[in-house]
Design a protein around this motif. Structure first.
Motif, PDB file in Angstrom:
ATOM      1  N   GLY A 148       6.835 -41.383 -28.381  1.00  0.00           N
ATOM      2  CA  GLY A 148       6.136 -41.481 -29.663  1.00  0.00           C
ATOM      3  C   GLY A 148       4.654 -41.734 -29.483  1.00  0.00           C
ATOM      4  N   ALA A 195       2.844 -44.272 -34.569  1.00  0.00           N
ATOM      5  CA  ALA A 195       1.868 -44.863 -35.478  1.00  0.00           C
ATOM      6  C   ALA A 195       0.894 -45.777 -34.758  1.00  0.00           C
ATOM      7  N   ALA A 252       3.900 -42.134 -42.713  1.00  0.00           N
ATOM      8  CA  ALA A 252       4.928 -42.204 -41.669  1.00  0.00           C
ATOM      9  C   ALA A 252       5.556 -43.594 -41.617  1.00  0.00           C
ATOM     10  N   ALA A 282       8.760 -43.896 -34.334  1.00  0.00           N
ATOM     11  CA  ALA A 282       7.719 -44.005 -35.362  1.00  0.00           C
ATOM     12  C   ALA A 282       6.737 -45.110 -35.020  1.00  0.00           C
ATOM     13  N   THR A 309       9.482 -44.533 -42.649  1.00  0.00           N
ATOM     14  CA  THR A 309      10.363 -45.277 -41.747  1.00  0.00           C
ATOM     15  C   THR A 309      10.970 -46.484 -42.462  1.00  0.00           C
TER      16      THR A 309
END
Length: 467
Positions: A159, A21, A187, A17, A191
């Motif tokens: 990711g 991100a 997101a 994540a 997380t």
């Protein structure tokens, strides 16, 4: 599945994540800033440099954080909440607009200075925390299996790669940049929740802020934005007491349509009056290439000649016909969604008139469209007795280095006499209001394959010396 195994998967998910991100946020920010400072290599290098610098600091900080086995979730969960908050603050269009309004009010107008200060204020915290999270998890998981360090080094880039691909190819084109900002925040908050955060009220507040600041209705009411994709932020608003409409793209005036021809943009009126309207309306239709479609106003009322409009934004035709043009485009007008250089390389067609209209403001000048190679490709697509007209946003007196360099580049490809007409000031749209900037002018240049064909008199009248 044991609790230990579940924790391992959650922590690897946090690494994934973070990578996703971080790249998504970087791309969303660069896209949002393009309408304010352009998308040049200079501004991109500042953003990337600041992001990497603070990520490095985060890696170092992560190497010194004290971690205990039963507190790893409590250490990491607040970081993802902060990441979500900073993602909203850094990439929401309305907040970016307020920032540049404040910077201009303070007299700081340099693109480099504005981008650097913005990056320090809003793009430092998130990458710092991304780096810290990765370093902490690497240390923690290494205790249980030395191979986990290599696995983390694999999961994090995966990711990042998916964040890059999905953001540019799926999220921003199909759901819009503003909705992408919401998804990045969601997101990060998801997380944080998976890591055990129970700051539900705070997380709901951040998600509500992400939605409120980036909802379509707000952007339309404040900025008249009707499209916000990976390529363009498009707004349409009325002007001239409701008699005209102006289409803005990435902060620059792209097109203007009006019931009164005199309200058209000056350079469009000049090209139509001196080139398009003089084409014969009988016999074989002429082929006209418009690179930079905008709102399809160039040659809008010509139903005889054949037009090919080229642009990279696939949404332009639908947006223009729905929100901007008085009616749909005629059958003699074709829209090609393709990069200009690629089209010129692949097309074997010759055109009687080529209009280059891809520079909407001094901030938005695609560097690959001001090269010798580009202009040579344009020249190769011109018919033997055709004409090439270029709308150049720059200093009419060549007082800026950019104007001088563009002029020199054009003359390398078209060494024979060039016609040049200074139309006046090009209307541009600032972050706060529609205005006329006296420091930038629109130039229209004419060139034809024969050295002695014609010139444009800069006093304001167009005349052919040899016809």
């Amino acid at each position: 599945m044991s609790a230990k195994a579940k924790l391992k998967y959650v922590l690897f998910g946090a690494v994934f994540a973070g990578g996703f991100a971080s790249l998504s946020l970087e791309l969303a920010v660069m896209r949002q800033l393009s309408g304010f400072v352009g998308s040049t290599a200079v501004t991109a290098s500042i953003i990337i440099g600041v992001l990497l610098a603070f990520m490095s600091l985060g890696y170092y900080r992560g190497s010194t954080v004290s971690i205990r086995r039963n507190r790893i979730r409590q250490v990491l969960a607040p970081d993802f909440i902060v990441i979500a908050l900073m993602s909203v603050l850094a990439s929401s269009y309305i907040l970016i607009d307020l920032y540049f309004w404040a910077m201009n009010g303070l007299g700081i107008r340099s693109n480099v200075a504005q981008t650097f200060v913005y990056s320090l204020l809003l793009l430092s915290a998130a990458p710092y925390l991304f780096g810290k999270v990765t370093a902490v998890l690497s240390r923690y998981l290494h205790r249980f299996d030395r191979n986990n360090t290599g696995r983390i080094m694999a999961v994090d880039p995966v990711g990042s790669v998916l964040g890059s691909i999905l953001t540019t190819l799926v999220l921003m084109p199909f759901v819009g940049v503003n909705h992408t900002v919401m998804l990045i925040a969601a997101a990060a908050l998801l997380t944080a929740w998976l890591l055990g955060s129970r700051q539900i009220v705070l997380m709901l507040f951040i998600m509500l802020a992400a939605f409120s600041l980036n909802r379509d209705r707000l952007l339309f009411e404040v900025y008249h934005i009707v499209e916000n994709n990976a390529v363009s932020t498009i707004s349409v608003e009325e002007a001239d007491d409701g008699r005209s409409k102006i289409m803005m793209m990435n902060g620059g005036g792209a097109s203007k349509v009006s019931e009164d021809p005199e309200f058209r943009f000056g350079y469009v009126r000049f090209v139509e009056d001196n080139f398009i309207s003089r084409l014969p309306q009988t016999g074989t239709p002429k082929k006209i290439l418009i690179i930079g479609a905008g709102g399809f106003t160039m040659g809008l009322n010509d139903d005889f000649n054949r037009y090919t409009y080229v642009d990279v934004d696939a949404s332009l035709k639908d947006v223009s016909e729905k929100h901007f043009l008085p009616e749909k485009l005629g059958d003699n007008k074709k829209f090609v969604v393709q990069d200009a250089n690629q089209f010129l390389k692949e097309s074997g067609e010759l055109f009687d008139l080529i209009v280059l209209d891809t520079y909407s403001s001094r901030h938005i000048i695609p560097l690959d469209l001001v090269t010798v190679e580009y202009f040579a490709r344009v020249k190769a697509r011109s018919a033997p007795d055709g004409a090439v007209v270029m709308n150049i946003v720059g200093s009419p007196s060549f007082s800026s280095p950019l104007s001088q360099k563009i002029d020199n580049t054009i003359r390398r490809v078209f060494p024979f006499p060039l016609g040049r007409q200074v139309i006046g000031s090009l209307p541009i749209f600032s972050a706060q209001s529609f205005c006329t900037s006296g420091s930038t002018g629109a130039e229209v240049r004419l060139s034809r394959p024969q050295p002695d064909v014609c010139l444009v008199q800069s006093a304001g009248k167009f005349r052919c010396l040899h016809d």
